[in-house]
Write a protein that holds these residues in place. Structure first.
Motif, PDB file in Angstrom:
ATOM      1  N   ILE A 101       0.056  12.739  -8.897  1.00  0.00           N
ATOM      2  CA  ILE A 101      -0.381  12.186 -10.181  1.00  0.00           C
ATOM      3  C   ILE A 101       0.446  10.945 -10.531  1.00  0.00           C
ATOM      4  N   HIS A 102       1.768  11.036 -10.367  1.00  0.00           N
ATOM      5  CA  HIS A 102       2.645   9.894 -10.672  1.00  0.00           C
ATOM      6  C   HIS A 102       2.327   8.696  -9.789  1.00  0.00           C
ATOM      7  N   ARG A 119      -3.302  -0.329  -3.445  1.00  0.00           N
ATOM      8  CA  ARG A 119      -4.123   0.631  -2.701  1.00  0.00           C
ATOM      9  C   ARG A 119      -3.261   1.829  -2.316  1.00  0.00           C
ATOM     10  N   TYR A 120      -3.923   2.982  -2.165  1.00  0.00           N
ATOM     11  CA  TYR A 120      -3.214   4.154  -1.658  1.00  0.00           C
ATOM     12  C   TYR A 120      -4.099   4.894  -0.672  1.00  0.00           C
ATOM     13  N   ARG A 121      -3.443   5.598   0.231  1.00  0.00           N
ATOM     14  CA  ARG A 121      -4.135   6.405   1.234  1.00  0.00           C
ATOM     15  C   ARG A 121      -3.424   7.749   1.352  1.00  0.00           C
ATOM     16  N   CYS A 179      -0.062   3.348  -8.858  1.00  0.00           N
ATOM     17  CA  CYS A 179      -0.934   2.488  -8.050  1.00  0.00           C
ATOM     18  C   CYS A 179      -1.985   1.810  -8.922  1.00  0.00           C
ATOM     19  N   ARG A 180      -2.565   2.550  -9.848  1.00  0.00           N
ATOM     20  CA  ARG A 180      -3.543   1.950 -10.767  1.00  0.00           C
ATOM     21  C   ARG A 180      -2.890   0.872 -11.622  1.00  0.00           C
ATOM     22  N   MET A 236       0.844  -1.185   0.000  1.00  0.00           N
ATOM     23  CA  MET A 236       0.000   0.000   0.000  1.00  0.00           C
ATOM     24  C   MET A 236       0.886   1.243   0.000  1.00  0.00           C
ATOM     25  N   VAL A 237       0.387   2.305  -0.610  1.00  0.00           N
ATOM     26  CA  VAL A 237       1.099   3.572  -0.677  1.00  0.00           C
ATOM     27  C   VAL A 237       0.365   4.588   0.191  1.00  0.00           C
TER      28      VAL A 237
END
Length: 87
Positions: free
Chosen positions: A53-54, A65-67, A59-60, A39-40
């Motif tokens: 944006i990067h 997942r990102y938070r 992540c996509r 996870m990020v």
């Protein structure tokens, strides 16, 4: 703050890999970092729009997942671990 977060995370069995969002670390390294993590998390208060944006794009691409964290603080990190603001 990164070292403090590493210490807190380590006590919970979590390894932290940090990237500074392009200040000293190159943006081209972001995708490689994202590919290595589960996870990020990134602090919304001190990361450039370009870095966000990067990291979201990476992540996509990697299905990670990102938070976003409210601030670059241990409190925001711990709050996110507790499940606040997950994506």
């Amino acid at each position: 703050t990164v070292e403090q977060i590493r210490q807190v995370a380590s006590g919970r069995g979590i390894d932290v890999i940090a990237h500074d969002g392009g200040v000293e670390d190159n943006f081209t390294l972001l995708a490689g970092y994202v590919g290595r993590v589960d996870m990020v998390m990134f602090p919304a208060d001190c990361v450039s729009h370009s870095a966000v944006i990067h990291v979201k794009r990476a992540c996509r691409e990697f299905g990670k997942r990102y938070r976003p964290l409210r601030t670059a603080s241990i409190a925001s990190f711990l709050s996110s671990l507790a499940g606040d603001g997950s994506h």
